[in-house]
Design a protein around this motif. Structure first.
Motif, PDB file in Angstrom:
ATOM      1  N   ASP A 155       0.832  -1.199   0.000  1.00 51.76           N
ATOM      2  CA  ASP A 155       0.000   0.000   0.000  1.00 51.76           C
ATOM      3  C   ASP A 155       0.872   1.256   0.000  1.00 51.76           C
ATOM      4  O   ASP A 155       1.856   1.350   0.749  1.00 51.76           O
ATOM      5  N   LYS A 156       0.537   2.213  -0.845  1.00 56.33           N
ATOM      6  CA  LYS A 156       1.386   3.402  -0.995  1.00 56.33           C
ATOM      7  C   LYS A 156       1.509   4.183   0.307  1.00 56.33           C
ATOM      8  O   LYS A 156       2.595   4.677   0.645  1.00 56.33           O
ATOM      9  N   ALA A 157       0.416   4.314   1.034  1.00 56.48           N
ATOM     10  CA  ALA A 157       0.466   5.050   2.294  1.00 56.48           C
ATOM     11  C   ALA A 157       1.343   4.328   3.308  1.00 56.48           C
ATOM     12  O   ALA A 157       2.101   4.962   4.056  1.00 56.48           O
ATOM     13  N   PHE A 158       1.244   2.996   3.342  1.00 57.72           N
ATOM     14  CA  PHE A 158       2.078   2.206   4.248  1.00 57.72           C
ATOM     15  C   PHE A 158       3.552   2.385   3.901  1.00 57.72           C
ATOM     16  O   PHE A 158       4.401   2.595   4.779  1.00 57.72           O
ATOM     17  N   ARG A 159       3.867   2.335   2.630  1.00 54.80           N
ATOM     18  CA  ARG A 159       5.257   2.434   2.200  1.00 54.80           C
ATOM     19  C   ARG A 159       5.818   3.836   2.427  1.00 54.80           C
ATOM     20  O   ARG A 159       6.990   3.993   2.764  1.00 54.80           O
ATOM     21  N   ARG A 160       4.985   4.858   2.243  1.00 54.58           N
ATOM     22  CA  ARG A 160       5.446   6.223   2.507  1.00 54.58           C
ATOM     23  C   ARG A 160       5.794   6.404   3.984  1.00 54.58           C
ATOM     24  O   ARG A 160       6.759   7.076   4.326  1.00 54.58           O
ATOM     25  N   ARG A 161       4.994   5.807   4.835  1.00 52.76           N
ATOM     26  CA  ARG A 161       5.188   5.982   6.276  1.00 52.76           C
ATOM     27  C   ARG A 161       6.290   5.086   6.821  1.00 52.76           C
ATOM     28  O   ARG A 161       7.099   5.514   7.655  1.00 52.76           O
ATOM     29  N   ARG A 215      -1.070   7.585  15.698  1.00 48.89           N
ATOM     30  CA  ARG A 215      -1.230   7.624  14.243  1.00 48.89           C
ATOM     31  C   ARG A 215      -0.386   6.555  13.566  1.00 48.89           C
ATOM     32  O   ARG A 215      -0.842   5.884  12.633  1.00 48.89           O
ATOM     33  N   HIS A 216       0.858   6.401  14.016  1.00 47.99           N
ATOM     34  CA  HIS A 216       1.714   5.363  13.438  1.00 47.99           C
ATOM     35  C   HIS A 216       1.136   3.969  13.689  1.00 47.99           C
ATOM     36  O   HIS A 216       1.084   3.127  12.781  1.00 47.99           O
ATOM     37  N   ALA A 219      -1.870   3.188  11.536  1.00 48.94           N
ATOM     38  CA  ALA A 219      -1.490   2.870  10.159  1.00 48.94           C
ATOM     39  C   ALA A 219      -0.887   1.478  10.053  1.00 48.94           C
ATOM     40  O   ALA A 219      -0.955   0.847   8.996  1.00 48.94           O
TER      41      ALA A 219
END
Length: 240
Positions: A155-161, A215-216, A219
């Motif tokens: 997931d893009k959001a997972f990878r960004r974080r 938040r972390h 996610a």
């Protein structure tokens, strides 16, 4: 117990001093600073995060007694006889199994982690170097639900974080019993399934640290829940 306010910059100053003076006499001379600046705030933070987790992932719990790692190192099988860790850390774990600590490892399920060390702070989650029976269950789940796993870690959001999963202990070849060209071959080589995000010293000493961690961890919840499902540990929708 007092509620969490923040870690003071003095907490990081203590850890820097311990790094330079990793001796029992120095530690005992500064024990009051350790108790006030690190041990007590960490216990308060664990309690506050347990409240956050009740709404984020109710099956994951925190306890000041069980979640906080000891500052003392286990030096029995180590060439490095330094008596103390130069960081503090805690672990939030699946309530159905509690914790079982063996050296630095916490086995039994996937959960969330916090590591406080000057210039090297981070939070993370997953399961670190699980014992063979648990590892085999995760590998079986990768074979049967590769698409579900890829949806989470790709997931893009997972990878960004969180970036890539940690590759510590990764095998050079696919383990015995699986074809070299298996669709899950890349993941089957992993022996540890953890991801994390760095935290600055300013973030660690901020009174907003619990909200940042929440938040972390939110996610990361699908990742942790997928691993726990592979181990037969179910999610919960409430603490009731």
């Amino acid at each position: 117990m007092d509620s969490f306010t923040s870690f003071s910059p003095k907490a990081l100053t203590f850890l820097r001093g311990l790094r330079k003076n990793n001796r029992k006499d120095w530690f005992e001379a500064h024990r009051a600073q350790y108790e006030q600046e690190l041990k007590a705030p960490l216990a308060a933070l664990i309690e506050e995060m347990d409240v956050h987790l009740a709404t984020i992932a109710p099956e994951i719990v925190g306890s000041p007694r069980k979640s906080a790692f000891r500052i003392h190192r286990d030096v029995r099988f180590s060439k490095d006889k330094s008596p103390y860790k130069t960081h503090v850390a805690c672990w939030f774990y699946h309530g159905d199994i509690g914790t079982r600590m063996q050296s630095e490892a916490v086995h039994g399920g996937a959960g969330f982690y916090l590591h406080v060390s000057p210039g090297e702070c981070f939070c993370g989650g997953g399961i670190w170097m699980p014992p063979r029976p648990a590892l085999n269950k995760i590998r079986d789940a990768l074979v049967h639900d590769l698409a579900g796993w890829n949806d989470i870690v790709g997931d893009k959001a997972f990878r960004r974080r969180f970036g890539e999963l940690d590759q510590e202990g990764m095998l050079t070849r696919v383990p015995r019993g699986y074809a070299a060209d298996h669709p899950a071959a890349a993941w089957l080589r992993y022996q540890s399934f953890t991801a994390g995000a760095p935290l600055s010293d300013d973030e660690i000493t901020s009174p907003r640290l619990p909200q940042l961690l929440a938040r972390h961890y939110a996610a990361m919840t699908p990742f942790v829940r997928w691993l726990n499902a592979a181990l037969g540990l179910a999610p919960r929708h409430s603490r009731l």
